[in-house]
Design an enzyme around this catalytic site. Structure first.
Site, PDB file in Angstrom:
ATOM      1  N   ASN A  48       0.415  -1.107   5.491  1.00  0.00           N
ATOM      2  CA  ASN A  48       1.332  -0.295   6.350  1.00  0.00           C
ATOM      3  C   ASN A  48       0.690  -0.257   7.733  1.00  0.00           C
ATOM      4  OD1 ASN A  48       3.508   1.674   4.615  1.00  0.00           O
ATOM      5  ND2 ASN A  48       1.587   1.557   3.508  1.00  0.00           N
ATOM      6  N   CYS A  76      -4.661  -3.089   2.949  1.00  0.00           N
ATOM      7  CA  CYS A  76      -4.650  -2.775   4.464  1.00  0.00           C
ATOM      8  C   CYS A  76      -5.778  -3.247   5.289  1.00  0.00           C
ATOM      9  CB  CYS A  76      -4.019  -1.450   4.702  1.00  0.00           C
ATOM     10  SG  CYS A  76      -3.186  -1.165   6.370  1.00  0.00           S
ATOM     11  N   GLU A 115      -5.994   8.509   7.762  1.00  0.00           N
ATOM     12  CA  GLU A 115      -6.385   8.157   6.647  1.00  0.00           C
ATOM     13  C   GLU A 115      -7.767   8.628   6.383  1.00  0.00           C
ATOM     14  OE1 GLU A 115      -5.585   4.461   5.220  1.00  0.00           O
ATOM     15  OE2 GLU A 115      -4.372   3.730   6.629  1.00  0.00           O
ATOM     16  N   LYS A 160      -9.709   2.484  -1.550  1.00  0.00           N
ATOM     17  CA  LYS A 160      -9.633   1.725  -0.273  1.00  0.00           C
ATOM     18  C   LYS A 160     -11.135   2.258   0.281  1.00  0.00           C
ATOM     19  CE  LYS A 160      -6.949   1.400   3.954  1.00  0.00           C
ATOM     20  NZ  LYS A 160      -5.647   1.451   4.576  1.00  0.00           N
ATOM     21  N   ASN A 194      -6.961   6.399  -1.478  1.00  0.00           N
ATOM     22  CA  ASN A 194      -5.971   5.418  -1.056  1.00  0.00           C
ATOM     23  C   ASN A 194      -5.997   4.303  -2.258  1.00  0.00           C
ATOM     24  OD1 ASN A 194      -4.098   3.339  -0.162  1.00  0.00           O
ATOM     25  ND2 ASN A 194      -4.619   4.099   2.060  1.00  0.00           N
ATOM     26  N   GLU A 205       0.684  -1.194  -0.092  1.00  0.00           N
ATOM     27  CA  GLU A 205      -0.030   0.018  -0.013  1.00  0.00           C
ATOM     28  C   GLU A 205       0.922   1.229   0.207  1.00  0.00           C
ATOM     29  OE1 GLU A 205      -1.473   0.860   3.997  1.00  0.00           O
ATOM     30  OE2 GLU A 205      -3.159   1.699   3.217  1.00  0.00           O
TER      31      GLU A 205
END
Lengths: 326, 326
Positions: free
Chosen positions: A211, A186, A160, A141, A124, A64
């Site tokens: 991550n 993720c 995020e 994402k 993302n 990612e």
């Protein structure tokens, strides 16, 4: 009562599916420091593409947000984040060497990066690229973790929800060089809905990058759980959907902020068949037999035969946890 | 960029939830032979209730179809199965000692049995009984595995789809002596939908019993997977829903047919905190801190904050696996 005791050749022969193999590799990425250039990261990615190819890989999974440090740990203005950490196009002059290597090596790949759309929306994002260096699928994402407010007492941020919009492309699958492939990113890997929606589209593999900070800033979670919960999420969801799962970490210490490694490839049996040992750039690879998943999807997880969606309604009718149904 | 590095006392104090403990035990049951009487089984169950109580248990989990041998392995007429293996009432004169012990010991329990309703419908059923020996909840198995036809070449049958109707009560949760408890049965434990529907009703614990043959009659599955897939299913679903899971096997060799053991209690961390070692009658127990689940349900699995049901629609719209969505 009648109960035969011999497993006949007829029933054993149901076991002889033709093997269908894919050279599947994961390129774990060690830390990317705040001041590292994208060019230096791209060179590391391309070096791992060459190593993966030399070990028989046909598809390679990168992490990612692979091109920069994990910037959601830093509080800054959205404008600054977008200017420093987002991609305006893919490929771009700086990422073009990855695509060139894909074409040269005839090696497909998954890559995660921060995407700023032409109309200014931040996601993302990850892509699947086939062996001809063509982007065959994109994902944005959906399960964004963390928070959007500043938590000055925390040792770092997990912003995020501040820097990215929730993905708008759903959980899709893409036929990629003869393999039906899904992807996520993720935190998505901890949500069973993620894999199930792709398995209901007959996914054979789900690939993902992550991550994952070694410290949970929200409560004093024992550190070892950061790794064990990562692994059991991959394992159970691979098994429960009869799919291969390949997961690539960015890991190690980025400017003092440590993230877990344990990149892994999991078979449809739920078993970890490859796992990284270092917290540095490291390629792991397997020769994945895709036919193994078929045994599970035809028997214990024959969805058509066994699923009962009339009893699953709450999964789509409710968002948060609530009171018992009558 | 602003990035504080000290975990303050304020954020650590978010960690000090008051403990809320439950004495939670599992009574694994060794084999019940075809000719064993229900009276003899009930005596074994009651003996384990006394042992569990002596070790601090407040709630005890018994297996699926605990009162007889695992009869779906035998081909017979439905009438014969109903006459020999089903309960017409619960409690009944023969099962009454279990309820009497519950009241005497102030010990709640989960019990699985074959239920024939007054209007003739057959279910693979379980109940939750509180510490006052009152039935507070009933469940009828939804994910019936196996087949309904005769497989004469197989070493034994798995005829749950012949002898039982699909459960009609959904996945509900029941407030039981101050704990919000859900339940399921055997094969249900491999389906993430099972746990999610109960977690969406704020379940704190899911309890279940199982009979899992060591041999897969459908394909030549490596034997060790029968146990590992059982355990990772419990572990991942406990973690991904922030709940305790307690699972009781009936195991060992029933008239030559071997079933796996590995009864287990799993914490909301996904960790196995108790596991049986034998394939005989065996009690395992823990002092379960229910508050542990709250950390997960408030943070990483804060459903209200993070779930995106608009992207989960396929889970209820499709039964079997199909083509990719556009």
């Amino acid at each position: 009562m009648n109960n035969e005791r011999t497993l006949t050749e007829a029933s054993i022969s149901a076991n002889s599916k033709p093997k269908r193999t894919l050279g599947l590799a994961v390129a774990q990425l060690g830390p990317v420091q705040l001041n590292d250039t994208r060019e230096s990261v791209v060179a590391r990615l391309v070096a791992m593409m060459r190593e993966a190819k030399s070990r028989g890989a046909e598809f390679l999974v990168f992490p990612e947000l692979a091109l920069t440090t994990f910037f959601p740990r830093y509080w800054m203005a959205e404008d600054e984040a977008r200017r420093r950490f987002f991609e305006l196009s893919m490929p771009s002059p700086v990422t073009e060497p990855i695509f060139r290597a894909s074409l040269e090596l005839h090696l497909g790949f998954y890559l995660g990066y921060a995407e700023l759309t032409s109309d200014g929306r931040p996601f993302n994002t990850s892509i699947i690229v086939n062996r001809n260096a063509e982007i065959v699928g994109k994902y944005r994402k959906i399960h964004l973790p963390g928070h959007s407010d500043h938590m000055p007492a925390a040792p770092f941020q997990h912003l995020e929800k501040k820097y990215f919009s929730v993905g708008d492309l759903g959980f899709r699958v893409f036929d990629t060089d003869g393999v039906r492939m899904g992807m996520c990113i993720c935190n998505d890997r901890r949500w069973p809905e993620t894999y199930r929606v792709m398995a209901l589209q007959s996914a054979e593999i789900v690939v993902l990058g992550y991550n994952t900070p070694s410290v949970n800033i929200h409560w004093n979670e024992p550190t070892h759980l950061r790794t064990t919960t990562h692994l059991i999420s991959l394992q159970a969801n691979a098994y429960q959907n009869g799919i291969w799962v390949a997961a690539a970490a960015k890991c190690g210490s980025e400017d003092g902020h440590h993230m877990i490694g344990s990149s892994a490839i999991v078979a449809p049996t739920g078993e970890i068949v490859a796992r990284s040992l270092s917290e540095e750039d490291e390629v792991i690879s397997v020769k994945a037999d895709l036919s193994i998943g078929e045994y599970f999807r035809e028997h214990v997880f024959n969805f058509a035969k066994h699923r009962r969606p009339e009893h699953y309604r709450l999964i789509t009718e409710r968002t948060g946890a609530g009171e018992p149904i009558a």
